[in-house]
Structure formats: C-alpha cells, structure tokens
Design an enzyme around this catalytic site. Structure first.
Site, mmCIF file in Angstrom:
data_model
loop_
_atom_site.group_PDB
_atom_site.id
_atom_site.type_symbol
_atom_site.label_atom_id
_atom_site.label_comp_id
_atom_site.label_asym_id
_atom_site.label_seq_id
_atom_site.Cartn_x
_atom_site.Cartn_y
_atom_site.Cartn_z
ATOM 1 C CG MET A 116 -51.866 7.113 -69.895
ATOM 2 S SD MET A 116 -52.285 8.647 -69.825
ATOM 3 C CE MET A 116 -50.846 9.437 -69.332
ATOM 4 C CG HIS B 135 -45.049 1.696 -68.809
ATOM 5 N ND1 HIS B 135 -44.026 2.650 -69.482
ATOM 6 C CD2 HIS B 135 -45.935 2.464 -68.444
ATOM 7 C CE1 HIS B 135 -44.582 3.772 -69.365
ATOM 8 N NE2 HIS B 135 -45.709 3.784 -68.586
ATOM 9 C CD GLN C 39 -54.996 9.910 -67.091
ATOM 10 O OE1 GLN C 39 -55.449 8.806 -67.348
ATOM 11 N NE2 GLN C 39 -53.607 9.780 -66.363
ATOM 12 C CD GLN D 98 -52.450 6.060 -61.876
ATOM 13 O OE1 GLN D 98 -52.942 7.183 -62.425
ATOM 14 N NE2 GLN D 98 -51.955 5.173 -62.174
ATOM 15 C CG MET E 88 -37.029 4.867 -65.074
ATOM 16 S SD MET E 88 -36.937 3.000 -66.207
ATOM 17 C CE MET E 88 -35.124 2.913 -65.811
ATOM 18 N NE ARG F 236 -46.786 14.418 -67.913
ATOM 19 C CZ ARG F 236 -47.973 13.765 -67.404
ATOM 20 N NH1 ARG F 236 -47.651 12.934 -66.629
ATOM 21 N NH2 ARG F 236 -49.307 13.925 -68.212
HETATM 22 O O1 PAF Z 1 -50.714 5.589 -64.758
HETATM 23 C C1 PAF Z 1 -51.022 5.786 -66.048
HETATM 24 O O2 PAF Z 1 -50.364 5.769 -66.872
HETATM 25 C C2 PAF Z 1 -52.525 6.278 -66.243
HETATM 26 O O3 PAF Z 1 -52.979 7.257 -65.149
HETATM 27 C C3 PAF Z 1 -53.561 4.967 -66.219
HETATM 28 C C4 PAF Z 1 -53.469 4.302 -65.107
HETATM 29 C C5 PAF Z 1 -53.048 4.288 -67.630
HETATM 30 C C6 PAF Z 1 -55.030 5.514 -66.807
HETATM 31 O O4 PAF Z 1 -54.935 6.323 -67.904
#
Ligand code: PAF
Length: 281
Positions: free
Chosen positions: A30, A37, A61, A153, A184, A187
């Site tokens: 996101m 990331h 979401q 998730q 990390m 937010r």
């Molecule tokens: O983990 C995230 O950043 C989000 O939940 C994802 C997997 C990109 C889905 O929007």
C-alpha cells in the site's frame, strides 16, 4: 521501471516480462515503503527473474472509522526506492481502475476472516483477499511475497491460494525491526516520540512470552497472563488482542505443543499496531 496505472497495460507488461524472463515475482503493497517492504522486494529479486510491485491503498480493507484518508502516501519517494531495487514493473492503479463501478463480487476466506484482526476490523480481510486475488489475476505472478508481520493476513492468503487452486507460490518473509525491536510499519509514522517509546510494549510482551516458553511454560493461559503484566505496566497502550493460535487455522490453542503463533494488536494513542512471534521447538 515501467509504471502502469491500468489493468490492461499492467497485464500486458507482466505477460511480456513473464515470457522474456521466466519467473515473475509480485510484491503487493500500500506504498509508504520502508525497509520491511524493501526486504520483500529483495527476496523477490533473489528468487525471481523479474519483479512487479503494486502500490494501492485499498479502500475496501479500511473500516468507516479507520485511517484510509490519512494513510501515508509518498508515491514519488516510493518510485525512487523501487527503481534503485531494480523493480521491473510498478502497478499503481486508482480506486476506480481497481473497482469498476457496481462491483459486487468478493473473495471471503470463511472463518479465518473473523479471527484476530478480522474480529476487531470487520470486513478488513474480505477487502484484503479480494484485492490480492485481483492482483494475482492482473499480474499472474509465479510467486508473491508478503511479510510475517501481518501473520493473520498471510494465513488467509495461503488458505485462499490453496482453496482456489491459484497457481502462485506464497513466500512469507521475516519481520524487519527497528534497532530497538519495534516492527517496521507504515503506521509507525503516526507515532509521537512518547508513543514511539510506549509502542515497545508490544515487542516486550512477545519477548516475555518467549522467555516463559523457553523456561518450560507451555500453558497458553499462563503465557497470556505473563503478557498481560507487560500491558498492566503500560496503561496508555490499549490492548486490542493478545492471542496464541495455530499459525494456519488461527484457532486458539490451550497448550503449545507445535509451532504456534503469538499475535498482538494494540492502540498506542490512535495508532493501531500489530506484531507477532512464532514459538517453535
Ligand atoms: O499488507 C498490505 O500492505 C496489504 O494488506 C496488501 C496485501 C497490499 C493488500 O492491500
């Protein structure tokens, strides 16, 4: 790096990358990218011939009272970081591109979607699994990379891929932490200096459980009691959940007798943070 805003150009670019270079990896994000990331991008680079990243702050979401509008957005900076990492394709669609008007179709992983974060954020996982399955259909990756920080998730996505026979390998990468142990997260940028210190309670509670477990404690109620002491010492941190569950089904367990997920979510000020560890033998 090719930047695509539409489904059609992304699909075409990904198909080209696929034929030219065999194995295509996808890192869904996101945006507001941090080292966590980038560790996913590096893992994808190491395991694939080409890497696609998506940046999409997925509205479905977020609950009505959540932080969709103020979620950090820093597209130019993210692009620079991804270019440096050698990403081949960036998919950055608008909400209208991702969700055609009148869309009524959802992907729901029943049961799991109401556990952990799904209990306190109704509809959250429905939004996640729907957008991730859309991304899989658009990019058609051979492998997709997610962080262990979002352990629930990850469990839902693994289950969705299994249940729907999706031809994609799910790779879960370790949590990346700040030097003082804070996991990390995009937010973390919301935290004031005082909140940043208090946020360490999450990590401390997990460490306390790990220590008790290593000292021989296997009873989940005793382990949770040990974690509660940490939160009692930090009354300004509001616990959302502290649970010890099976890492695949997210079912609560009573004794730790196999690898077990210890997951915590708490509000530090207005910011909801999550963290977890896996207890293993
Ligand atoms: O983990 C995230 O950043 C989000 O939940 C994802 C997997 C990109 C889905 O929007």
């Amino acid at each position: 790096m090719k930047i695509c805003a539409t489904v059609a150009e992304t699909r075409a670019a990904c198909r080209r990358a696929h034929t030219n270079s065999k194995r295509l990896g996808l890192v869904p994000t996101m945006g507001a990218l941090h080292e966590g990331h980038l560790s996913l991008v590096r893992a994808a680079k190491a395991q694939c011939d080409a890497v696609a990243v998506s940046i999409f702050v997925n509205p479905t979401q977020f609950g009505p009272s959540e932080d969709l509008a103020k979620y950090p957005r820093q597209f130019e900076r993210d692009c620079e970081l991804l270019k440096k990492e050698g990403v081949a394709i960036l998919f950055a669609p608008s909400a209208e591109e991702m969700y055609p008007k009148g869309e009524v179709t959802w992907v729901i992983v029943e049961g799991l979607s109401e556990r952990l974060d799904g209990r306190s954020r109704p509809g959250h996982f429905r939004g996640v699994t729907t957008v991730v399955s859309k991304l899989f259909h658009i990019v058609e990756p051979d492998a997709a990379f997610f962080g262990q920080k979002d352990a629930a998730q990850s469990a839902l996505i693994r289950r969705m891929v299994r249940d729907l026979n999706l031809p994609v390998e799910i790779v879960i990468c370790p949590i990346v932490r700040e030097p003082d142990g804070l996991a990390m997260s995009s937010r973390n940028a919301y935290l004031s200096p005082g909140e940043r210190l208090r946020a360490l309670a999450l990590q401390r509670s997990l460490r306390r459980v790990e220590e008790e477990f290593r000292a021989g404690e296997k009873s989940v109620s005793s382990l949770i009691a040990a974690a509660s002491e940490v939160f009692a010492e930090e009354p300004q941190v509001r616990l959302d959940y502290f649970e010890i569950v099976h890492p695949d089904t997210l079912d609560p367990v009573e004794q730790v007798s196999q690898p077990t997920l210890v997951a915590v979510a708490a509000y530090v000020g207005c910011t909801r943070l999550i963290d977890n560890i896996v207890l293993s033998f």
